[in-house]
Each structure stands twice: as C-alpha cells, then as structure tokens.
Design an enzyme around this catalytic site. Structure first.
Site, PDB file in Angstrom:
ATOM      1  N   LYS A 259       0.838  -1.202   0.000  1.00 30.31           N
ATOM      2  CA  LYS A 259       0.000   0.000   0.000  1.00 30.31           C
ATOM      3  C   LYS A 259       0.874   1.253   0.000  1.00 30.31           C
ATOM      4  O   LYS A 259       1.996   1.221   0.482  1.00 30.31           O
ATOM      5  CB  LYS A 259      -0.846   0.026   1.288  1.00 30.31           C
ATOM      6  CG  LYS A 259      -1.990  -0.946   1.339  1.00 30.31           C
ATOM      7  CD  LYS A 259      -2.776  -0.761   2.632  1.00 30.31           C
ATOM      8  CE  LYS A 259      -3.926  -1.752   2.721  1.00 30.31           C
ATOM      9  NZ  LYS A 259      -4.962  -1.566   1.674  1.00 30.31           N
ATOM     10  N   ARG A 333     -10.371 -11.386   1.924  1.00 32.86           N
ATOM     11  CA  ARG A 333     -11.240 -12.397   1.318  1.00 32.86           C
ATOM     12  C   ARG A 333     -10.586 -13.779   1.309  1.00 32.86           C
ATOM     13  O   ARG A 333     -11.266 -14.795   1.308  1.00 32.86           O
ATOM     14  CB  ARG A 333     -11.640 -11.946  -0.090  1.00 32.86           C
ATOM     15  CG  ARG A 333     -10.462 -11.697  -0.993  1.00 32.86           C
ATOM     16  CD  ARG A 333     -10.850 -10.882  -2.234  1.00 32.86           C
ATOM     17  NE  ARG A 333     -11.071  -9.463  -1.923  1.00 32.86           N
ATOM     18  CZ  ARG A 333     -11.480  -8.571  -2.812  1.00 32.86           C
ATOM     19  NH1 ARG A 333     -11.736  -8.939  -4.057  1.00 32.86           N
ATOM     20  NH2 ARG A 333     -11.654  -7.316  -2.463  1.00 32.86           N
TER      21      ARG A 333
END
Ligand code: BES
Ligand code: ZN
Ligand code: ZN
Length: 478
Positions: A259, A333
């Site tokens: 990120k 996920r």
C-alpha cells in the site's frame, strides 16, 4: 442533566416545582433552544449543590435512536470534560413517544458509556488522562417507570463494555495487537465464562485443518497466524446454530502489492471485523442469551517479506477451491474463504461475516453506512431490523451471478480480484460466496469501523457491529 426536545413544555413534568420553574425561565429567556446536541450549563448554585445541564434533542420529526444516542453522547463527553463523573439523566416523555421506553433506557446507557470511552493506554502523563464517566443514573421526567429498568441498565452496561472491549482491541498498536494477542484475549474470555468454549489454533493446526488461505497470507510476517473458534451453546434444546465470522488482519501493509504509506497506520484497524465478533460473543455470553452462536476469527498480519505470498501464487482454501492471487492486498477475502468454509462444518442456520474488506465500499457509502450483501431477502430484512434498533446503519449493495463470474480465474477456480476497476465492494462479496453453502450475509464495515473524534465519541475504533450482532442474536433467541 436533562434532555429536551424542541418545543418541550416543562409544564408536563413531575419534577419539583422549583426546578420546573427555573427550567421554564431558561426556556422562556431563549437561553436554550433544544437544538440537536445543543448543551446548556446552568450557572453555579442554580440547583444547590447539584449541577444542571440541559441537552437538546432537536426536532421531534427527526428524532431517531441515532439522534438520541448522539445527544446522550454529546452531553456525556461535555460532563466528562468538566470532570463530572457521576450523573443522573432525566428524559422527558416527549423523547420516547415513538419508541419503547425500554429501548430509550438501553440507548441512554450505551450512549453514555461509549461516549466517555477514550483510548489512553499509552499516555504516560497521568493527569492528561480523561476518566470514563463511571456512574449513570436514569430517570424520567414524569416519573414513568419500566418494570425492567434495573435489568435494562445492566444489559446496557454489558453491551457498552463489550463495544468498548472491541474498540480497545482495535486501538491497540499492531506491535502489541498481534494474532497471538487476539487469540489470548479469546482464551481469557473462555476462562472467564465456562459456557464459552474457546479453541485457538496455531500454525501446525491451521495446516492440519487445511486453512491454506490463512497460512498463505500470514507467510510474510514473523507473527504467526491464529484461527480462533468460540462456541456458545446457550440453547441446547435447539439444533439451530448461527455463525459469526470476522476478518482479523492485525496490520495490513498490503503484502508484496504494498500500500502507499499515506494513512497506512490506519491498517491496524483491519482486525475490527474479528474484534466485533469477539465483542458480540462476549456480550451474548454475559447476557446469557438462549441461542447457539459460534464465532470464527481468522487472524493474521499481511506484510511483504522474503517469505511472503506473491501475485501469481495459487492457493487452496479449506473447501478445496483454488484461488489465484492477483493482488496480495486483497487478503481479507482469502482468510475469510477458509473461515466461511470452516463454518460449513456446523451446518449453520445462517452465517454473517463482518470485514473491513474494501476501500470501494467507503467510496460508495461513506463513513456512516456499512454495505450489506446477501441473496436471502428474509435474512437481509432481519439484519436491517437489527441495524435499526442498534442504531448502526447499513445499506444494501448488489451481489449477483455476473459479479461472481468476474471472480473466475482462467487457471484456478477463483481469482482474488476482478479484471475491472469498478464495483469493488460487490466483486469482493461475490468472491466470498464461492466458499459458502448456507444462508449467508456479508457486511463490509471498512467505512464505519473507525473514525475521527466528534461530539459523541473520541477518535479511533467505533466498535461498529457489536450491537448489531447482539440485536440479531436477540431475534434468534426469541
Ligand atoms: N483492508 C483493506 C480494505 C480497506 C482499505 C479498508 C481502506 C479500509 C480502508 C483490504 O484488505 C484491501 O486492501 N482491499 C483492496 C482490495 C483491492 C486490491 C481489490 C482495496 O480495497 O483497495
Ligand atoms: Zn489489503
Ligand atoms: Zn485488509
């Protein structure tokens, strides 16, 4: 402290005539209008040794559990700032005309105790610490009584302290709040409550249980993963079991798909789905609710490193389905794939997962609404009802076969990101559906799990979801 709605007539109240007259004067002199969250501090000795504070509830037509909670929170924070730690809250009849008095009691207690919670664990200079408001009395202005009053206050406290427990876990820095720490918190809860079975798996067991996603995501970190199972069978006469699943990434740097550094510190909050599940289970157990609930919390860090999993890897989740990793930052996920597969073992009546899953849901719904996704209309409705009574807002977003198609890989069963820049919250939900075979809903809480300071709370984790899950469980316990 007293709470007033705009247009309140002091004449209706049964409080002492002197006080009533004094309040009417404030009202008539236009010193206080009763606007939402407006606060009026009466001059010293106005009421003898006690201090009178008025807080506005705003227009009656706009009055909801949310606006009420905010008013309670605002005045509690105000009192705390003045170092009053003991207070009686008196509410006029007008305030609960549209609501059950019982729910007003709960919201008062929860609103006050959550507003005064501040994370100051690491502030070493004692006097700069603000204490939480410790004692709250509750009364109604016309003497209305609830036969459940004491019970409701105790229940409100249990829920409020469970919310604050979740917030505390979220606010802790990731150097301390590791997957191991989270597991230990669960074990501590299990020791405290013998009706709660807690099992915390380490790496070896995680491998044995074939939780391939959790294992892969954790590889980049020195911190080992944990898989937390919390079982509460509060209704042994019933076969119905419900499962709560919560994403717990104790720090999400993105992994190899790293990120940008701006606001990366906020990724210590990426465990708040799991945190909310743990807080809700804590409350449900302490409330001794007659319901069977299992909490599943996969916990890991997501860091880059020489051992880290990479884009291009293909991993196998617990239900046997394979996942092509195209972006290591879509890690939530992947660990949820295992936890949702694990939930199948319980043959659950319904499963709900909470996760800070996507930045996209924040773009779509902002910082007040969580996104909900489900194919089951009835389940959606009961979640919306729970959301309403908890005052934790939700908004439905789409989940359909086309989104699901977008998550198919050419070389594996699924891929962890879609080929499109758009619809990120829905494609995330669609991916998760591959690992479910039961009635299921997904809550994307990325926008609501933490936030800045405002009139009714301090900055940091909000504890969103704890009360919503408790309200859901209440319905199942009926
Ligand atoms: N934890 C983040 C989601 C997130 C981002 C929550 C910002 C709150 C604020 C999640 O693991 C993530 O990184 N998601 C990616 C998914 C993308 C790569 C498909 C995202 O949303 O950018
Ligand atoms: Zn991520
Ligand atoms: Zn994440």
């Amino acid at each position: 402290m007293m709470m007033f709605a705009e247009g309140f007539s002091a004449g209706k109240s049964l409080i002492s005539p002197t006080i009533k007259r004094k309040i009417s004067e404030i009202w008539e002199d236009n010193e206080f209008k009763g606007d939402a969250n407006e606060i009026f501090l009466a001059p010293k000795r106005f009421l003898g040794t006690q201090t009178l504070v008025l807080v506005g509830l705003g227009k009656k037509e706009k009055f909801t559990h949310v606006t009420y909670r905010q008013a309670v929170g605002s005045v509690t924070k105000f009192l705390q700032g003045k170092k009053f730690y003991d207070c009686s809250i008196i509410v006029p009849q007008e305030a609960w005309d549209h609501f059950e008095f019982d729910s007003i009691i709960s919201h008062t207690i929860i609103g006050a105790h959550t507003a005064s919670y501040q994370f100051n664990h690491y502030v070493t200079q004692k006097d700069s610490k603000i204490q939480p408001v410790s004692r709250i009395f509750f009364g109604s202005i016309n003497g209305a009584k609830s036969k459940n009053g004491d019970k409701l206050i105790r229940e409100g406290e249990i829920i409020a302290f469970s919310i604050n427990f979740t917030r505390h876990l979220g606010n802790l820095p990731p150097i301390d709040m590791t997957p191991e720490y989270m597991g230990n918190e669960a074990i501590t809860l299990g020791r405290k409550h013998k009706q709660l079975n807690v099992r915390v798996m380490g790496v070896e067991e995680i491998r044995k249980e074939k939780l391939g996603g959790l294992l892969a995501v954790s590889l980049g970190s020195y911190q080992e993963p944990r898989f937390i199972v919390m079982e509460y069978f509060g209704n042994p006469d019933s076969k119905d079991t419900y499962v709560f699943v919560g994403k717990a990434i104790t720090f999400d740097a993105g992994g190899i798909s790293i990120k940008p550094s701006e606001k990366m510190d906020e990724m210590k909050f990426d465990m708040l789905g799991g945190g909310a599940v743990m807080g809700a289970i804590k409350a449900i157990v302490e409330l001794k609710m007659k319901v069977n609930i299992v909490g599943l919390v996969p916990a890991s860090e997501n860091l880059p490193g020489h051992r880290a999993y990479r884009p291009g890897d293909i991993i196998k989740a617990r239900n046997g389905k394979t996942i092509e990793v195209l972006n290591t930052d879509a890690e939530g996920r992947i660990i949820l794939a295992d936890a949702l597969s694990y939930a199948q073992d319980y043959k659950p009546k319904a499963v709900i997962d909470l996760a800070t899953l996507t930045g996209a849901v924040v773009g779509a719904l902002g910082e007040r609404y969580a996104g909900i996704f489900s194919r089951d209309e009835e389940f959606i409705e009961s979640i919306q009802a729970a959301s309403k009574s908890a005052g934790e807002l939700t908004w439905r977003l789409p989940l359909d076969d086309e989104f699901k198609e977008m998550m198919k890989s050419k070389i594996a069963d699924t891929q962890n990101i879609s080929g499109s820049r758009y619809g990120g919250a829905s494609t995330g939900a669609a991916f998760l559906e591959y690992f479910t075979n039961y009635t299921w809903a997904h809550l994307d809480i990325a926008g609501v799990a933490w936030g800045g300071e405002n009139a009714y709370r301090y900055q940091g984790a909000t504890g969103y979801g704890v009360q919503l899950l408790v309200e859901l469980a209440k319905k199942w316990a009926e």
